[in-house]
Design a protein around this motif. Structure first.
Motif, PDB file in Angstrom:
ATOM      1  N   LEU A  19       0.865  -1.181   0.000  1.00 61.36           N
ATOM      2  CA  LEU A  19       0.000   0.000   0.000  1.00 61.36           C
ATOM      3  C   LEU A  19       0.902   1.232   0.000  1.00 61.36           C
ATOM      4  CD1 LEU A  19      -3.077   0.761   0.219  1.00 61.36           C
ATOM      5  CD2 LEU A  19      -2.637   1.183   2.643  1.00 61.36           C
ATOM      6  N   PHE A  20       0.795   2.044  -1.071  1.00 62.89           N
ATOM      7  CA  PHE A  20       1.565   3.286  -1.199  1.00 62.89           C
ATOM      8  C   PHE A  20       0.659   4.463  -0.862  1.00 62.89           C
ATOM      9  CE2 PHE A  20       3.950   0.311  -3.604  1.00 62.89           C
ATOM     10  CZ  PHE A  20       5.236   0.797  -3.809  1.00 62.89           C
ATOM     11  N   GLN A  21       1.094   5.311   0.053  1.00 66.71           N
ATOM     12  CA  GLN A  21       0.369   6.554   0.314  1.00 66.71           C
ATOM     13  C   GLN A  21       1.029   7.650  -0.523  1.00 66.71           C
ATOM     14  OE1 GLN A  21       0.188   7.125   4.569  1.00 66.71           O
ATOM     15  NE2 GLN A  21      -1.406   5.563   4.798  1.00 66.71           N
ATOM     16  N   VAL A  22       0.236   8.225  -1.430  1.00 72.09           N
ATOM     17  CA  VAL A  22       0.768   9.151  -2.439  1.00 72.09           C
ATOM     18  C   VAL A  22       0.102  10.515  -2.288  1.00 72.09           C
ATOM     19  CG1 VAL A  22       1.127   9.518  -4.914  1.00 72.09           C
ATOM     20  CG2 VAL A  22       1.065   7.184  -4.006  1.00 72.09           C
ATOM     21  N   ARG A  23       0.901  11.562  -2.367  1.00 75.54           N
ATOM     22  CA  ARG A  23       0.375  12.938  -2.353  1.00 75.54           C
ATOM     23  C   ARG A  23       0.485  13.502  -3.760  1.00 75.54           C
ATOM     24  NH1 ARG A  23      -2.917  16.324   0.634  1.00 75.54           N
ATOM     25  NH2 ARG A  23      -2.325  18.492   0.313  1.00 75.54           N
ATOM     26  N   ALA A  24      -0.650  13.764  -4.399  1.00 77.59           N
ATOM     27  CA  ALA A  24      -0.654  14.277  -5.771  1.00 77.59           C
ATOM     28  C   ALA A  24      -1.777  15.287  -5.936  1.00 77.59           C
ATOM     29  CB  ALA A  24      -0.830  13.130  -6.766  1.00 77.59           C
ATOM     30  N   ASN A  25      -1.498  16.374  -6.631  1.00 74.59           N
ATOM     31  CA  ASN A  25      -2.499  17.414  -6.903  1.00 74.59           C
ATOM     32  C   ASN A  25      -3.193  17.895  -5.629  1.00 74.59           C
ATOM     33  OD1 ASN A  25      -2.044  17.131  -9.755  1.00 74.59           O
ATOM     34  ND2 ASN A  25      -3.277  15.251  -9.655  1.00 74.59           N
ATOM     35  N   LYS A  26      -2.392  18.054  -4.562  1.00 75.76           N
ATOM     36  CA  LYS A  26      -2.875  18.559  -3.266  1.00 75.76           C
ATOM     37  C   LYS A  26      -3.885  17.630  -2.592  1.00 75.76           C
ATOM     38  CE  LYS A  26      -2.092  23.395  -4.517  1.00 75.76           C
ATOM     39  NZ  LYS A  26      -2.686  24.729  -4.644  1.00 75.76           N
ATOM     40  N   LYS A  27      -3.844  16.344  -2.976  1.00 74.83           N
ATOM     41  CA  LYS A  27      -4.728  15.356  -2.364  1.00 74.83           C
ATOM     42  C   LYS A  27      -3.921  14.121  -1.958  1.00 74.83           C
ATOM     43  CE  LYS A  27      -9.117  16.409  -4.699  1.00 74.83           C
ATOM     44  NZ  LYS A  27     -10.172  15.857  -5.579  1.00 74.83           N
ATOM     45  N   ASN A  28      -4.454  13.373  -0.982  1.00 76.71           N
ATOM     46  CA  ASN A  28      -3.824  12.110  -0.579  1.00 76.71           C
ATOM     47  C   ASN A  28      -4.532  10.943  -1.240  1.00 76.71           C
ATOM     48  OD1 ASN A  28      -1.993  13.373   1.195  1.00 76.71           O
ATOM     49  ND2 ASN A  28      -3.553  13.461   2.806  1.00 76.71           N
ATOM     50  N   TYR A  29      -3.762  10.001  -1.769  1.00 74.11           N
ATOM     51  CA  TYR A  29      -4.306   8.807  -2.423  1.00 74.11           C
ATOM     52  C   TYR A  29      -3.649   7.567  -1.845  1.00 74.11           C
ATOM     53  CZ  TYR A  29      -6.040  12.055  -5.982  1.00 74.11           C
ATOM     54  OH  TYR A  29      -6.673  13.079  -6.633  1.00 74.11           O
ATOM     55  N   GLN A  30      -4.364   6.450  -1.972  1.00 78.28           N
ATOM     56  CA  GLN A  30      -3.797   5.152  -1.588  1.00 78.28           C
ATOM     57  C   GLN A  30      -3.710   4.277  -2.839  1.00 78.28           C
ATOM     58  OE1 GLN A  30      -4.854   3.899   2.845  1.00 78.28           O
ATOM     59  NE2 GLN A  30      -6.663   3.948   1.593  1.00 78.28           N
ATOM     60  N   LEU A  31      -2.499   3.846  -3.154  1.00 77.05           N
ATOM     61  CA  LEU A  31      -2.284   2.960  -4.299  1.00 77.05           C
ATOM     62  C   LEU A  31      -2.079   1.547  -3.767  1.00 77.05           C
ATOM     63  CD1 LEU A  31      -1.671   2.414  -7.343  1.00 77.05           C
ATOM     64  CD2 LEU A  31       0.726   2.948  -6.822  1.00 77.05           C
ATOM     65  N   LEU A  32      -3.014   0.657  -4.096  1.00 77.66           N
ATOM     66  CA  LEU A  32      -2.925  -0.740  -3.671  1.00 77.66           C
ATOM     67  C   LEU A  32      -2.340  -1.568  -4.805  1.00 77.66           C
ATOM     68  CD1 LEU A  32      -3.674  -3.028  -1.598  1.00 77.66           C
ATOM     69  CD2 LEU A  32      -5.821  -3.232  -2.843  1.00 77.66           C
ATOM     70  N   ILE A  33      -1.258  -2.294  -4.514  1.00 78.33           N
ATOM     71  CA  ILE A  33      -0.633  -3.166  -5.511  1.00 78.33           C
ATOM     72  C   ILE A  33      -0.622  -4.578  -4.941  1.00 78.33           C
ATOM     73  CG2 ILE A  33       1.476  -3.654  -6.800  1.00 78.33           C
ATOM     74  CD1 ILE A  33       2.134  -0.686  -6.685  1.00 78.33           C
ATOM     75  N   SER A  34      -1.303  -5.505  -5.628  1.00 80.61           N
ATOM     76  CA  SER A  34      -1.469  -6.863  -5.109  1.00 80.61           C
ATOM     77  C   SER A  34      -1.011  -7.912  -6.121  1.00 80.61           C
ATOM     78  CB  SER A  34      -2.942  -7.103  -4.759  1.00 80.61           C
ATOM     79  OG  SER A  34      -3.161  -8.464  -4.456  1.00 80.61           O
ATOM     80  N   SER A  35      -0.250  -8.905  -5.613  1.00 79.88           N
ATOM     81  CA  SER A  35       0.108 -10.060  -6.456  1.00 79.88           C
ATOM     82  C   SER A  35      -0.540 -11.324  -5.890  1.00 79.88           C
ATOM     83  CB  SER A  35       1.635 -10.232  -6.506  1.00 79.88           C
ATOM     84  OG  SER A  35       2.144 -10.535  -5.214  1.00 79.88           O
ATOM     85  N   HIS A  36      -1.663 -11.138  -5.179  1.00 83.12           N
ATOM     86  CA  HIS A  36      -2.376 -12.277  -4.596  1.00 83.12           C
ATOM     87  C   HIS A  36      -2.768 -13.258  -5.706  1.00 83.12           C
ATOM     88  CE1 HIS A  36      -5.504 -14.620  -2.647  1.00 83.12           C
ATOM     89  NE2 HIS A  36      -5.065 -14.167  -1.487  1.00 83.12           N
ATOM     90  N   PRO A  37      -2.569 -14.569  -5.490  1.00 86.23           N
ATOM     91  CA  PRO A  37      -2.849 -15.544  -6.564  1.00 86.23           C
ATOM     92  C   PRO A  37      -4.290 -15.551  -7.054  1.00 86.23           C
ATOM     93  CG  PRO A  37      -2.370 -16.652  -4.461  1.00 86.23           C
ATOM     94  CD  PRO A  37      -2.005 -15.216  -4.299  1.00 86.23           C
ATOM     95  N   MET A  38      -5.242 -15.056  -6.223  1.00 86.93           N
ATOM     96  CA  MET A  38      -6.653 -15.037  -6.635  1.00 86.93           C
ATOM     97  C   MET A  38      -7.157 -13.628  -6.944  1.00 86.93           C
ATOM     98  SD  MET A  38      -7.733 -18.194  -6.571  1.00 86.93           S
ATOM     99  CE  MET A  38      -9.508 -18.147  -6.382  1.00 86.93           C
ATOM    100  N   TYR A  39      -6.611 -12.602  -6.251  1.00 86.33           N
ATOM    101  CA  TYR A  39      -7.187 -11.260  -6.343  1.00 86.33           C
ATOM    102  C   TYR A  39      -6.141 -10.211  -6.721  1.00 86.33           C
ATOM    103  CZ  TYR A  39     -10.073 -14.126  -3.297  1.00 86.33           C
ATOM    104  OH  TYR A  39     -10.771 -15.175  -2.755  1.00 86.33           O
ATOM    105  N   ALA A  40      -5.178 -10.587  -7.560  1.00 89.53           N
ATOM    106  CA  ALA A  40      -4.125  -9.644  -7.963  1.00 89.53           C
ATOM    107  C   ALA A  40      -4.742  -8.465  -8.711  1.00 89.53           C
ATOM    108  CB  ALA A  40      -3.101 -10.353  -8.844  1.00 89.53           C
TER     109      ALA A  40
END
Length: 526
Positions: A19-40
């Motif tokens: 989970l990456f917490q990213v600050r862009a365009n004066k807003k906070n975002y959460q980027l979820l990156i998953s390599s789960h075998p079923m729910y990537a």
């Protein structure tokens, strides 16, 4: 949306997820990156994910290299399920350096691969071994083997029963949808234009199974809901995620609870069988009486004797110990009688304790059936506090005790309704959070949630709504006409020495209600 954004924090929230917490365009975002075998997947998410208090080595590596850096570019390799995210960073000496994160969303062969200079792999999160490529730190990164296919956005329609073989990025379900629409006289170009311009996600439910795409899957003939793209992904994956996270993070908690429930159920059967035997203790007394009355018929060395049973005017064959004299044999039966009589009180006490244990673990099974990740963690904490599970040793740090995370909603009239989803939440909600003149609801004689309505003089609508909630979050969820008790909080008492979640009721009313989840549409989260 997040291109050019700054990386503020990185967490590894599970074995296969970052989970990456990213600050862009004066807003906070959460980027979820998953390599789960079923729910990537890769998505922006607004859901709250559990973040570990102390970082593991992998998290520390990602933070060291990427935190404070910026997302320079985000690319897709052709139309395949491969993301290439380029980060612009500075090393410890202040030199500019770029890192690339490849995210390969390929089911059980999904990977998250961090690559440094000269295409050298720094780290790899992968659910399975790969026979096609060598994915280890220090190895050179190579893209997976690619099959040459047509770009559907720039190619004419090629008639085939399986468009997946012809076009890039074409899943089997999309292939079926396009062929179905073409049969309905839609053109291939129009469909591809709709896909290209879509900012939405359409979730179609068929027999409790969900399918989704950026265009409506009309060939499924199911019930379809439309969402903005990432809200749709959150909606689809939230429940799946919660169950998977509970399974991963709470060490087979449900299995432990079910085993304890079964163990106590078996124990209760044995105790009741022993109690039945003990209730026959009068037989021993009668035999002792009859042996004393018939001492003249008995000699040492005899193994049995037939005597007159003056209690019912019949003959009775009594087994004897040949090593004992007549009086000692009679005394032995009196001793058996006394032992059985004394054991009845012990057995009744044990039966009471075992029944309470069964009731307790039954309440935990009900709580686990509708638990979120945080609810499950609190149930685990409760079992540790009660001594059923061993507590993990904590480092010598003072941590502020968090209040249990019960659910809070508002009705259409602005009335607050609070729901306890486990025993810790129920206890806190009823005996610490609620005001004495708030109204308390709970399904009658079955495990379930404590529901608090923070208002007085409730109208019929609010009473029925709160009762429906209490019935829905109880063992009677799938039943009809569930009885729900309700009373003022001030009338409730906590039994001395009882387990969490137990109350004694006084001066209550009962309403019968059919539980369903329609009440969720009538509530807004506080």
């Amino acid at each position: 949306t997040i291109k050019g954004g700054r990386i503020n924090k990185i967490y590894q929230i599970s074995k296969y997820e970052l989970l990456f917490q990213v600050r862009a365009n004066k807003k906070n975002y959460q980027l979820l990156i998953s390599s789960h075998p079923m729910y990537a997947r890769v998505q922006l998410t607004s859901l709250s994910y559990p973040t570990p208090e102390s970082p593991n080595p992998l998290t520390m590596l990602y933070r060291k290299l990427l935190e404070g850096g910026y997302i320079k570019d985000i690319e897709q390799i052709d139309l395949d399920r491969i993301f290439k995210i380029t980060f612009s960073c500075h090393n410890e000496l202040g030199d500019y350096i770029e890192y690339i994160l490849y995210v390969e969303v390929m089911g059980k062969h999904s990977n998250i691969i961090l690559v440094g200079q000269n295409d050298k792999i720094i780290d790899c999160i992968s659910p399975s071994m790969n026979s096609e490529r060598f994915l280890q730190p220090g190895a050179l990164y190579q893209l997976p083997p690619m099959i040459k296919k047509l770009d559907p956005f720039r190619s004419e329609f090629v008639e085939d029963n399986q468009l997946t073989k012809i076009y890039q990025g074409m899943s089997p379900i999309l292939s079926k949808e396009i062929l179905y629409r073409i049969d309905q006289d839609e053109s291939f170009k129009e469909i591809m234009k709709e896909i290209e311009n879509s900012q939405n996600l359409y979730i179609t439910k068929v027999n409790d199974k969900e399918y989704f795409h950026v265009i409506e899957l009309t060939h499924l003939q199911g019930e379809t809901s439309k969402y903005s793209l990432f809200d749709g992904l959150d909606t689809h994956f939230n429940e799946i995620d919660q169950k998977e996270r509970i399974k991963q993070q709470t060490s087979n908690l449900l299995k432990f609870i079910q085993n304890e429930y079964q163990k106590n159920t078996s124990k209760l059967k044995k105790l009741k069988a022993t109690l039945d035997d003990s209730h026959n203790s009068d037989d021993y007394r009668i035999k002792g009486d009859l042996l004393y009355a018939s001492l003249h018929l008995i000699q040492k060395g005899m193994t049995h004797v037939v005597v007159d049973n003056y209690y019912d005017n019949t003959k009775l064959d009594i087994t004897l110990d040949p090593k004992l004299d007549p009086k000692a044999n009679a005394q032995k039966y009196y001793q058996k009688y006394q032992k059985a009589k004394n054991s009845i009180n012990v057995l009744l006490e044990q039966i009471d304790l075992t029944e309470k244990e069964i009731e307790y673990f039954d309440s935990l099974i009900t709580a686990m059936s509708q638990a979120t990740y945080y609810d499950a963690l609190e149930i685990k904490e409760e079992l540790e506090n009660e001594g059923y599970l061993k507590k993990k040793k904590q480092k010598n740090t003072i941590r502020k005790k968090k209040r249990p995370q019960f659910q809070q909603y508002l009705t259409k009239d602005g009335i607050e309704i609070d729901i306890g989803k486990n025993n810790l939440q129920n206890d806190y909600l009823t005996f610490k959070y609620a005001h004495r003149y708030d109204m308390w609801f709970h399904a009658k004689d079955m495990p379930g949630s404590h529901v608090i309505v923070k208002a007085q003089d409730l109208d019929e609508y609010t009473i029925r709504l709160a009762a429906k909630i209490a019935a829905y979050y109880s063992k009677g969820k799938n039943s009809s006409s569930v009885p729900v008790n309700y009373t003022l909080v001030k009338t409730l008492k906590k039994p001395a020495g009882s387990k969490p979640g137990k109350v004694i009721l006084d001066n209550y009313k009962t309403i019968y209600i059919d539980p369903d989840d329609e009440f969720l549409q009538e509530l807004t989260k506080k």
